[in-house]
Design a protein around this motif. Structure first.
Motif, PDB file in Angstrom:
ATOM      1  N   UNK A 146      43.274  22.715  21.983  1.00 23.54           N
ATOM      2  CA  UNK A 146      44.588  22.787  20.921  1.00 23.54           C
ATOM      3  C   UNK A 146      44.092  22.197  19.297  1.00 23.54           C
ATOM      4  N   UNK A 147      44.124  21.605  19.347  1.00 22.33           N
ATOM      5  CA  UNK A 147      43.947  21.149  18.058  1.00 22.33           C
ATOM      6  C   UNK A 147      42.921  22.664  17.093  1.00 22.33           C
ATOM      7  N   UNK A 148      41.821  22.458  17.922  1.00 29.24           N
ATOM      8  CA  UNK A 148      41.100  23.681  17.404  1.00 29.24           C
ATOM      9  C   UNK A 148      41.818  24.831  17.468  1.00 29.24           C
ATOM     10  N   UNK A 149      42.800  25.266  17.656  1.00 27.58           N
ATOM     11  CA  UNK A 149      43.398  26.281  18.050  1.00 27.58           C
ATOM     12  C   UNK A 149      44.952  26.493  16.384  1.00 27.58           C
ATOM     13  N   UNK A 187      44.928  27.364   8.618  1.00 24.52           N
ATOM     14  CA  UNK A 187      43.667  28.051   7.758  1.00 24.52           C
ATOM     15  C   UNK A 187      43.699  29.074   7.706  1.00 24.52           C
ATOM     16  N   UNK A 188      43.669  29.934   8.970  1.00 27.61           N
ATOM     17  CA  UNK A 188      44.095  31.389   8.840  1.00 27.61           C
ATOM     18  C   UNK A 188      45.698  31.533   8.368  1.00 27.61           C
ATOM     19  N   UNK A 242      44.943  30.319   4.043  1.00 28.86           N
ATOM     20  CA  UNK A 242      43.909  31.666   3.236  1.00 28.86           C
ATOM     21  C   UNK A 242      45.134  33.147   3.723  1.00 28.86           C
ATOM     22  N   UNK A 243      45.630  33.241   3.793  1.00 26.11           N
ATOM     23  CA  UNK A 243      47.006  34.757   3.694  1.00 26.11           C
ATOM     24  C   UNK A 243      48.036  34.287   2.248  1.00 26.11           C
ATOM     25  N   UNK A 244      48.345  32.614   2.038  1.00 22.81           N
ATOM     26  CA  UNK A 244      49.091  32.482   1.027  1.00 22.81           C
ATOM     27  C   UNK A 244      48.505  32.230   0.212  1.00 22.81           C
ATOM     28  N   UNK A 245      47.187  31.474   0.572  1.00 24.92           N
ATOM     29  CA  UNK A 245      46.719  31.213  -0.819  1.00 24.92           C
ATOM     30  C   UNK A 245      46.170  33.091  -1.715  1.00 24.92           C
ATOM     31  N   UNK A 246      46.029  33.629  -0.716  1.00 23.55           N
ATOM     32  CA  UNK A 246      45.559  34.910  -1.237  1.00 23.55           C
ATOM     33  C   UNK A 246      46.704  35.820  -2.022  1.00 23.55           C
ATOM     34  N   UNK A 247      47.370  35.635  -1.386  1.00 23.81           N
ATOM     35  CA  UNK A 247      49.301  36.610  -2.389  1.00 23.81           C
ATOM     36  C   UNK A 247      49.095  35.508  -3.127  1.00 23.81           C
TER      37      UNK A 247
END
Length: 190
Positions: A125-128, A134-135, A138-143
């Motif tokens: 669950x922690x890995x999930x 991270x996803x 990543x989306x937040x940083x990209x925008x």
């Protein structure tokens, strides 16, 4: 797709479209989706099931649990199957601990394995969660980068408007201060 042993015409899963299998497999591949269903079915304990319908209900529940996880890609789908299999195994060990007239050694054996499986479940669950965070980051940083690299015309206009307003208010403030100073000077002269 899959047929039950007693009734080959009956399938535990409705036929699914491309969108349907993407919802639980995160993939465009029907073969991959079918393999996930096979893995879910084989990881679901059905040894104590009293009927074919009960087996079907357990497998369908596991399938729906994976669908509710809504994996976004194949890796998340595989991790989801592992999470479900670990959960099922841990609960089976715990249920075996509660059987009546069981030797203490068997109870301890099952408790030990249940504890190990629950620890594995927690790590999965922690890995999930890390993968999802991270996803999202990543989306937040990209925008954010897109906004910093090229601000919109509207933002530029708003900034210009604020600068003009600030300049105008400074000028107006200077005029008011000057007129106040003039009035004080006039009052003193009188």
């Amino acid at each position: 797709m899959t047929t039950t042993a007693k009734n080959p015409e009956r399938t535990p899963f409705p036929e699914f479209s491309k969108e349907g299998h993407q919802a639980f497999s995160g993939s465009d591949s029907i073969k991959f989706a079918c393999e996930l269903i096979r893995q879910i079915a084989s990881a679901t304990w059905t040894g104590d099931a009293r009927s074919e319908e009960e087996i079907e209900a357990r497998v369908v529940a596991a399938y729906e649990a994976l669908q509710n996880l809504a994996p976004r890609d194949e890796l998340e789908a595989m991790l989801g199957v592992q999470i479900l299999a670990t959960h099922n195994a841990a609960l089976e060990c715990l249920s075996r601990c509660m059987l009546e007239n069981q030797p203490v050694a068997n109870r301890e054996y099952n408790l030990k394995h249940a504890a190990a499986l629950m620890a594995l479940y927690e790590r999965q669950l922690a890995a999930w969660d890390r993968r999802r965070e991270l996803a999202a980051r990543h989306m937040s940083v990209s925008s954010t980068k897109a906004k910093k690299v090229r601000p919109s015309l509207q933002q530029n206009e708003e900034r210009k408007g604020q600068a003009v307003l600030t300049h105008q208010s400074e000028q107006q403030g200077a005029r008011v201060a000057a007129s106040c100073a003039d009035e004080k000077t006039n009052v003193r002269k009188e």
